[in-house]
Write a protein that holds these residues in place. Sequence first.
Motif, PDB file in Angstrom:
ATOM      1  N   LEU A 342       0.738  -1.280  -0.071  1.00 16.38           N
ATOM      2  CA  LEU A 342      -0.064  -0.021  -0.013  1.00 16.38           C
ATOM      3  C   LEU A 342       0.999   1.256   0.066  1.00 16.38           C
ATOM      4  CD1 LEU A 342      -2.772  -1.010   2.750  1.00 16.38           C
ATOM      5  CD2 LEU A 342      -3.033  -0.942  -0.102  1.00 16.38           C
ATOM      6  N   ARG A 343       0.516   2.200  -0.537  1.00 17.48           N
ATOM      7  CA  ARG A 343       1.079   3.575  -0.535  1.00 17.48           C
ATOM      8  C   ARG A 343      -0.154   4.642  -0.781  1.00 17.48           C
ATOM      9  NH1 ARG A 343       3.867   4.527  -6.649  1.00 17.48           N
ATOM     10  NH2 ARG A 343       2.009   4.360  -7.736  1.00 17.48           N
ATOM     11  N   TYR A 344       0.248   5.853  -0.425  1.00 14.50           N
ATOM     12  CA  TYR A 344      -0.852   6.987  -0.439  1.00 14.50           C
ATOM     13  C   TYR A 344      -1.243   7.230  -1.961  1.00 14.50           C
ATOM     14  CZ  TYR A 344      -0.316   7.742   4.706  1.00 14.50           C
ATOM     15  OH  TYR A 344      -0.440   7.605   5.870  1.00 14.50           O
ATOM     16  N   ALA A 345      -2.226   7.490  -2.276  1.00 16.47           N
ATOM     17  CA  ALA A 345      -2.885   7.937  -3.671  1.00 16.47           C
ATOM     18  C   ALA A 345      -2.125   9.191  -4.023  1.00 16.47           C
ATOM     19  CB  ALA A 345      -3.939   7.665  -3.663  1.00 16.47           C
ATOM     20  N   ALA A 346      -2.147  10.117  -3.145  1.00 13.75           N
ATOM     21  CA  ALA A 346      -1.725  11.466  -3.389  1.00 13.75           C
ATOM     22  C   ALA A 346      -0.433  11.861  -2.844  1.00 13.75           C
ATOM     23  CB  ALA A 346      -2.756  12.634  -2.828  1.00 13.75           C
ATOM     24  N   PRO A 347       0.767  11.952  -3.889  1.00 16.86           N
ATOM     25  CA  PRO A 347       2.092  12.066  -3.245  1.00 16.86           C
ATOM     26  C   PRO A 347       2.074  13.497  -2.776  1.00 16.86           C
ATOM     27  CG  PRO A 347       2.084  11.980  -5.637  1.00 16.86           C
ATOM     28  CD  PRO A 347       0.762  11.550  -5.203  1.00 16.86           C
ATOM     29  N   ARG A 348       2.992  13.762  -1.800  1.00 11.46           N
ATOM     30  CA  ARG A 348       3.330  14.915  -1.295  1.00 11.46           C
ATOM     31  C   ARG A 348       4.789  15.162  -1.023  1.00 11.46           C
ATOM     32  NH1 ARG A 348      -1.661  16.360   3.187  1.00 11.46           N
ATOM     33  NH2 ARG A 348      -3.528  16.248   1.544  1.00 11.46           N
ATOM     34  N   ARG A 349       5.380  16.212  -1.115  1.00 15.18           N
ATOM     35  CA  ARG A 349       6.751  16.646  -0.582  1.00 15.18           C
ATOM     36  C   ARG A 349       6.868  16.276   1.154  1.00 15.18           C
ATOM     37  NH1 ARG A 349       9.855  18.230  -4.639  1.00 15.18           N
ATOM     38  NH2 ARG A 349       8.905  18.967  -6.554  1.00 15.18           N
ATOM     39  N   VAL A 350       7.885  15.839   1.496  1.00 14.26           N
ATOM     40  CA  VAL A 350       8.125  15.610   2.802  1.00 14.26           C
ATOM     41  C   VAL A 350       8.830  16.585   3.534  1.00 14.26           C
ATOM     42  CG1 VAL A 350       7.784  13.122   2.580  1.00 14.26           C
ATOM     43  CG2 VAL A 350      10.088  13.901   2.556  1.00 14.26           C
ATOM     44  N   GLY A 351       9.732  17.337   2.642  1.00 17.72           N
ATOM     45  CA  GLY A 351      10.762  18.223   3.068  1.00 17.72           C
ATOM     46  C   GLY A 351      11.938  17.731   3.828  1.00 17.72           C
ATOM     47  N   ALA A 352      12.675  18.531   4.669  1.00 15.17           N
ATOM     48  CA  ALA A 352      13.953  18.074   5.045  1.00 15.17           C
ATOM     49  C   ALA A 352      13.464  17.243   6.543  1.00 15.17           C
ATOM     50  CB  ALA A 352      14.832  19.311   5.521  1.00 15.17           C
ATOM     51  N   ALA A 353      12.420  17.674   7.123  1.00 14.39           N
ATOM     52  CA  ALA A 353      11.960  17.042   8.677  1.00 14.39           C
ATOM     53  C   ALA A 353      11.575  15.716   8.103  1.00 14.39           C
ATOM     54  CB  ALA A 353      11.040  17.756   9.164  1.00 14.39           C
ATOM     55  N   GLY A 354      10.608  15.642   7.082  1.00 11.41           N
ATOM     56  CA  GLY A 354      10.122  14.352   6.644  1.00 11.41           C
ATOM     57  C   GLY A 354      11.020  13.460   6.194  1.00 11.41           C
ATOM     58  N   LEU A 355      11.901  13.926   5.475  1.00 11.89           N
ATOM     59  CA  LEU A 355      13.303  13.008   4.825  1.00 11.89           C
ATOM     60  C   LEU A 355      13.822  12.356   6.199  1.00 11.89           C
ATOM     61  CD1 LEU A 355      14.750  11.580   2.704  1.00 11.89           C
ATOM     62  CD2 LEU A 355      16.288  13.789   2.630  1.00 11.89           C
ATOM     63  N   ARG A 356      14.270  13.138   7.112  1.00 11.57           N
ATOM     64  CA  ARG A 356      14.723  12.666   8.574  1.00 11.57           C
ATOM     65  C   ARG A 356      13.934  11.377   8.713  1.00 11.57           C
ATOM     66  NH1 ARG A 356      14.547  13.639  13.792  1.00 11.57           N
ATOM     67  NH2 ARG A 356      16.209  13.036  14.997  1.00 11.57           N
ATOM     68  N   TRP A 357      12.613  11.787   9.057  1.00 11.92           N
ATOM     69  CA  TRP A 357      11.840  10.777   9.752  1.00 11.92           C
ATOM     70  C   TRP A 357      11.641   9.373   8.902  1.00 11.92           C
ATOM     71  CZ3 TRP A 357      11.103  10.426  14.578  1.00 11.92           C
ATOM     72  CH2 TRP A 357      11.013  11.499  15.241  1.00 11.92           C
ATOM     73  N   LEU A 358      11.653   9.577   7.411  1.00 11.74           N
ATOM     74  CA  LEU A 358      11.766   8.569   6.827  1.00 11.74           C
ATOM     75  C   LEU A 358      13.065   7.651   6.864  1.00 11.74           C
ATOM     76  CD1 LEU A 358      10.312   9.658   3.198  1.00 11.74           C
ATOM     77  CD2 LEU A 358       9.454   8.057   5.007  1.00 11.74           C
TER      78      LEU A 358
END
Length: 413
Positions: A342-358
Motif C-alpha cells: 500500500l501507498r498513499y494515492a496523493a504524493p506530497r513533498r516531505v521536506g527536510a524534516a520528513g526525509l529525516r523521519w523516513l
Amino acid sequence: GAGGAGGQWAVGAPLSGPPAEEELASLGAQWGDKDAVKIGAYLVSRLMRNSIFSLSTEAGGRGMPWEDAPQAARPEADGCDDASSRMLAAASSVAPAASSCAADLEQAGRAAGWEKALRHTLVPVPGRTRSRWTQVGYVSLHRALVEGLLGDPDALRTHVMPDEAPMLAPPLAWSKEEGAPPLGGFLHQPSQLMRTFSRLARHRLRAAPPEQLAPVFDGLNACAATAWRVNPAVLSVVESIGAAFPDGLGVLPTNVDLPLPAAPAGDDPDALRLWKRELKQARQRNAELHSLRCTLALKVGVARELGDRPFYFAYNLDFRGRAYPMSPHLSPVGDDLARGMLRYAAPRRVGAAGLRWLKVHAASLYGHDKLPLHERVAWTDEQLAAGRLKQLAAAPLDEPARGWWLGGASPPQ
C-alpha cells in the motif's frame, strides 16, 4: 402453500400488484427471529434438495434429462427428496433398470454422471470448555464444483463477491440522528459503528446524543477520506517470488508441504508414539501453510483487482474504542506484506524534516529500532552512500540486493 392474512395466497401464486406487496410486507413484519430462522432453514433445505449437476460432458451437453420429458413420463419416487428423484430420472434415461427409489438410488444417479451439488455435514468443534464438544452444521459445495471454480479465477470472481472490500468511492461519512443508530461506512451494506455483540452497547450508542459522538465521527471520517493505491513495485516483487521461488524466500509461505513421516516398521510403543507426535506436528504445519497461502492469495487478489485505481477504507471501532479499517486481507493495519503493498494515492513533498523521519523509519524496519534516532539516520545515510538502496530499487531480486533486504526485520515494508 403458505398462508398470509387468512391463508388466501400460495407460494406458487403471482405476487404482482400492490395488494400482494402489502400482504407480503405485513407478513414479514410479523415474523420474529425464530420464524425467520425456520423459513431460512426450509429454503436452504429446498435448495439442497433441488441442486444437482453433471460430472460427465455427455450428460451435461444435452441439458437436464427430465426437462424435455412429459410430466407423466418422468420417473417419480415415493420417499425420495427432489434431488434424488431427479437423479433417478437422469439415471432412468441412461440406465432404464434404475427406476425405483432404493438405497442405491444415488449410486444409480452417479453412474449416469449426476451428483448432488450441496451437502450437509456436521463438524465437531470445541465448546466453552475443553472437555465439551459440540457439532456445527455446514452446507458445502461438491468437491468437483469447488475445483472447477478455483481452477478458473474469472468464474470464481463472477460467483463469489468479497464482503467489505476496499471502496473505489469515498465511504459514507459517519453521522447520527437523535434516537437512531449511527450510520456510515459502506454504501450498499449495513455497517456498525462498533464491533460488538453487546445489546447494551448498541442501546447506548443509539441513545447517545449526536454531539457526544461527533469527535469520534470526525476521527473516523478523516481516516476514511484518505485515498490509497497499490504499490506496483512491491506487488511485482511478490508475484515474482511466488513464481520463481517455491520456498518463498522467507517472505511468502512455501508452496511445498512438509513430508509426512513414515510409520515405524516394528511394534515398539515408544517409536509408535513418537511417530504419531511427529505426524500430528507435520499435519498441523501443513494446515498452517495452507492457511497462509490462502491469506496471501486473498491479499494479492484484492491488489490485482484494484490495480492502479485510488481506493478508500471504511473505518469503525472495536469494543475498546480503537479505530480499524473494516476491510480484511489488504489494509494499512495488516501484516508486513499488506502494509508493503500500500501507498498513499496523493504524493506530497516531505521536506527536510520528513526525509529525516523516513530515514529513521527505514532503519527501524531493518531491525535497528532500538538505536537512538540520530544513529538510525546515520545508518540509513551509510546505506545510501554505499548504493544499496539504489540497487534494491533497480533489481530487488538480484544479488547482492536480494540478500541485503531479505536480512531485514520487515522485508516487505
